[in-house]
Design a protein around this motif. Structure first.
Motif, PDB file in Angstrom:
ATOM      1  N   ALA A  11     -65.545  41.882  16.045  1.00  0.00           N
ATOM      2  CA  ALA A  11     -66.201  40.592  16.268  1.00  0.00           C
ATOM      3  C   ALA A  11     -65.208  39.551  16.785  1.00  0.00           C
ATOM      4  O   ALA A  11     -65.537  38.738  17.662  1.00  0.00           O
ATOM      5  CB  ALA A  11     -66.852  40.110  14.982  1.00  0.00           C
TER       6      ALA A  11
ATOM      7  N   ASP B 156     -65.395  46.293  11.766  1.00  0.00           N
ATOM      8  CA  ASP B 156     -66.461  45.492  12.361  1.00  0.00           C
ATOM      9  C   ASP B 156     -66.000  44.051  12.559  1.00  0.00           C
ATOM     10  O   ASP B 156     -66.316  43.409  13.573  1.00  0.00           O
ATOM     11  CB  ASP B 156     -67.705  45.497  11.464  1.00  0.00           C
ATOM     12  CG  ASP B 156     -68.384  46.846  11.384  1.00  0.00           C
ATOM     13  OD1 ASP B 156     -68.329  47.607  12.376  1.00  0.00           O
ATOM     14  OD2 ASP B 156     -68.968  47.150  10.324  1.00  0.00           O
ATOM     15  N   GLN B 157     -65.258  43.541  11.591  1.00  0.00           N
ATOM     16  CA  GLN B 157     -64.785  42.164  11.685  1.00  0.00           C
ATOM     17  C   GLN B 157     -63.759  42.008  12.806  1.00  0.00           C
ATOM     18  O   GLN B 157     -63.782  41.020  13.553  1.00  0.00           O
ATOM     19  CB  GLN B 157     -64.208  41.723  10.346  1.00  0.00           C
ATOM     20  CG  GLN B 157     -65.265  41.677   9.236  1.00  0.00           C
ATOM     21  CD  GLN B 157     -64.747  41.129   7.926  1.00  0.00           C
ATOM     22  OE1 GLN B 157     -63.532  41.082   7.691  1.00  0.00           O
ATOM     23  NE2 GLN B 157     -65.651  40.700   7.057  1.00  0.00           N
TER      24      GLN B 157
ATOM     25  N   PRO C 274     -68.741  39.550  10.563  1.00  0.00           N
ATOM     26  CA  PRO C 274     -69.751  40.512  10.098  1.00  0.00           C
ATOM     27  C   PRO C 274     -69.618  40.741   8.592  1.00  0.00           C
ATOM     28  O   PRO C 274     -68.506  40.857   8.073  1.00  0.00           O
ATOM     29  CB  PRO C 274     -69.394  41.780  10.882  1.00  0.00           C
ATOM     30  CG  PRO C 274     -68.748  41.284  12.133  1.00  0.00           C
ATOM     31  CD  PRO C 274     -67.961  40.073  11.703  1.00  0.00           C
ATOM     32  N   GLY C 275     -70.759  40.770   7.931  1.00  0.00           N
ATOM     33  CA  GLY C 275     -70.766  40.900   6.479  1.00  0.00           C
ATOM     34  C   GLY C 275     -70.942  39.579   5.767  1.00  0.00           C
ATOM     35  O   GLY C 275     -71.246  39.545   4.574  1.00  0.00           O
TER      36      GLY C 275
ATOM     37  N   ASP D 227     -72.852  37.000   7.269  1.00  0.00           N
ATOM     38  CA  ASP D 227     -74.042  36.386   7.837  1.00  0.00           C
ATOM     39  C   ASP D 227     -75.224  36.791   6.965  1.00  0.00           C
ATOM     40  O   ASP D 227     -75.621  37.955   6.949  1.00  0.00           O
ATOM     41  CB  ASP D 227     -74.241  36.864   9.264  1.00  0.00           C
ATOM     42  CG  ASP D 227     -75.478  36.276   9.921  1.00  0.00           C
ATOM     43  OD1 ASP D 227     -76.241  35.566   9.237  1.00  0.00           O
ATOM     44  OD2 ASP D 227     -75.685  36.543  11.121  1.00  0.00           O
TER      45      ASP D 227
ATOM     46  N   ASP E 228     -78.152  38.953   8.244  1.00  0.00           N
ATOM     47  CA  ASP E 228     -77.913  40.323   8.695  1.00  0.00           C
ATOM     48  C   ASP E 228     -78.358  41.306   7.609  1.00  0.00           C
ATOM     49  O   ASP E 228     -77.732  41.378   6.551  1.00  0.00           O
ATOM     50  CB  ASP E 228     -76.425  40.508   9.003  1.00  0.00           C
ATOM     51  CG  ASP E 228     -76.063  41.932   9.379  1.00  0.00           C
ATOM     52  OD1 ASP E 228     -76.974  42.764   9.583  1.00  0.00           O
ATOM     53  OD2 ASP E 228     -74.849  42.226   9.464  1.00  0.00           O
TER      54      ASP E 228
ATOM     55  N   ARG F 125     -70.928  46.279   6.307  1.00  0.00           N
ATOM     56  CA  ARG F 125     -69.934  45.954   7.333  1.00  0.00           C
ATOM     57  C   ARG F 125     -68.520  46.233   6.828  1.00  0.00           C
ATOM     58  O   ARG F 125     -68.241  46.174   5.627  1.00  0.00           O
ATOM     59  CB  ARG F 125     -70.066  44.491   7.763  1.00  0.00           C
ATOM     60  CG  ARG F 125     -71.444  44.109   8.291  1.00  0.00           C
ATOM     61  CD  ARG F 125     -71.932  45.013   9.388  1.00  0.00           C
ATOM     62  NE  ARG F 125     -73.240  44.592   9.890  1.00  0.00           N
ATOM     63  CZ  ARG F 125     -74.008  45.329  10.666  1.00  0.00           C
ATOM     64  NH1 ARG F 125     -73.621  46.539  11.039  1.00  0.00           N
ATOM     65  NH2 ARG F 125     -75.182  44.868  11.072  1.00  0.00           N
TER      66      ARG F 125
ATOM     67  N   ARG G  83     -75.590  43.624   6.324  1.00  0.00           N
ATOM     68  CA  ARG G  83     -74.290  42.979   6.118  1.00  0.00           C
ATOM     69  C   ARG G  83     -73.445  43.639   5.039  1.00  0.00           C
ATOM     70  O   ARG G  83     -72.218  43.666   5.137  1.00  0.00           O
ATOM     71  CB  ARG G  83     -74.462  41.494   5.814  1.00  0.00           C
ATOM     72  CG  ARG G  83     -75.250  41.189   4.571  1.00  0.00           C
ATOM     73  CD  ARG G  83     -75.011  39.766   4.064  1.00  0.00           C
ATOM     74  NE  ARG G  83     -75.348  39.724   2.656  1.00  0.00           N
ATOM     75  CZ  ARG G  83     -74.542  40.147   1.696  1.00  0.00           C
ATOM     76  NH1 ARG G  83     -73.347  40.630   2.004  1.00  0.00           N
ATOM     77  NH2 ARG G  83     -74.911  40.105   0.441  1.00  0.00           N
TER      78      ARG G  83
END
Length: 247
Positions: free
Chosen positions: A64, A60-61, A44-45, A47, A50, A56, A53
């Protein structure tokens, strides 16, 4: 839906500015082995499709990565091999801290575990929302570009996604010493293993945690900081070998 299988799971995570695409050449070699299940994750962040992003976070990472584990059927009885390149060491260190039982082995690619309290960019002002890929002449002063073709550099520039400000400002809170018991392979590329060990023993901030690892294998793969592009076949073989280790 989760999937349980005896086939080992390998999750590849590239460093700053990079998505799962960065592992394409390595995946080509790994996918030739039918006894492996390999996923290259875009955190995340990172992409570019997004719209949120830039907001993020490291949390969040981590979520994921754990979601990928769940989808692959990773468990205490069937742990995954987690491969972290460069700046992926922040979210991966957090995963090891929170769920060490889910990781069979961690492979650090020209990287290593971070220490409690580490922040990638502690002085980054709050108003800065993201960090774009710097010019290559600047990057080359911080990390070796050895072995990268003009085509690889062009692809890097074209596909790089700015790092979200919250990710690089967030402090890594690590409290579980069990993270240091996870079997570890350190793949040394731009800095030779002898120097890495010396820096770890001296307490250098970048490598201090290496000295605390209980089950450590160190392998040299001489090249620049992005071996997935400069030596993809050799890196794939090292990852395959690490994933196959049972001790």
């Amino acid at each position: 839906m989760t999937r349980t299988t005896d086939t080992p799971a390998i999750v590849l995570i590239a460093g700053h500015w990079l998505g799962g695409w960065a592992w394409d050449e390595v995946l080509h070699h790994l996918n030739a082995a039918e006894d492996l299940r390999t996923v290259a994750l875009t955190l995340p962040g990172l992409d570019d499709s997004d719209p949120e992003r830039a907001s993020r976070t490291l949390d969040d990472q981590v979520a994921a990565i754990l979601d990928v584990f769940s989808r692959l059927g990773v468990s205490k009885d069937q742990p995954a091999t987690l491969v972290a390149h460069s700046g992926a060491n922040f979210p991966v260190s957090l995963v090891l801290d929170r769920h060490p039982e889910l990781v069979h082995r961690v492979v650090w690619v020209d990287s290593g575990p971070v220490a409690d309290g580490s922040v990638f960019a502690p002085d980054l002002p709050d108003e800065v929302t993201e960090l774009p890929l710097p010019p290559f002449e600047v990057i080359g002063q911080q990390a070796s570009l050895e072995g990268l073709s003009d085509a690889a550099l062009e692809r890097f520039r074209a596909r790089a996604v700015p790092m979200p400000g919250p990710v690089v400002r967030q402090r890594a809170a690590l409290t579980n010493d069990a993270r240091r018991e996870v079997a570890t392979t350190l793949v040394c590329c731009s800095i030779p293993s002898t120097q890495v060990r010396e820096l770890a023993a001296a307490g250098h901030p970048m490598f201090a945690e290496v000295a605390n690892l209980a089950r450590l294998d160190v392998v040299d793969l001489p090249t620049g900081h992005w071996p997935m592009w400069s030596r993809p076949g050799d890196l794939a073989e090292l990852i395959r070998s690490a994933a196959a280790q049972t001790d």
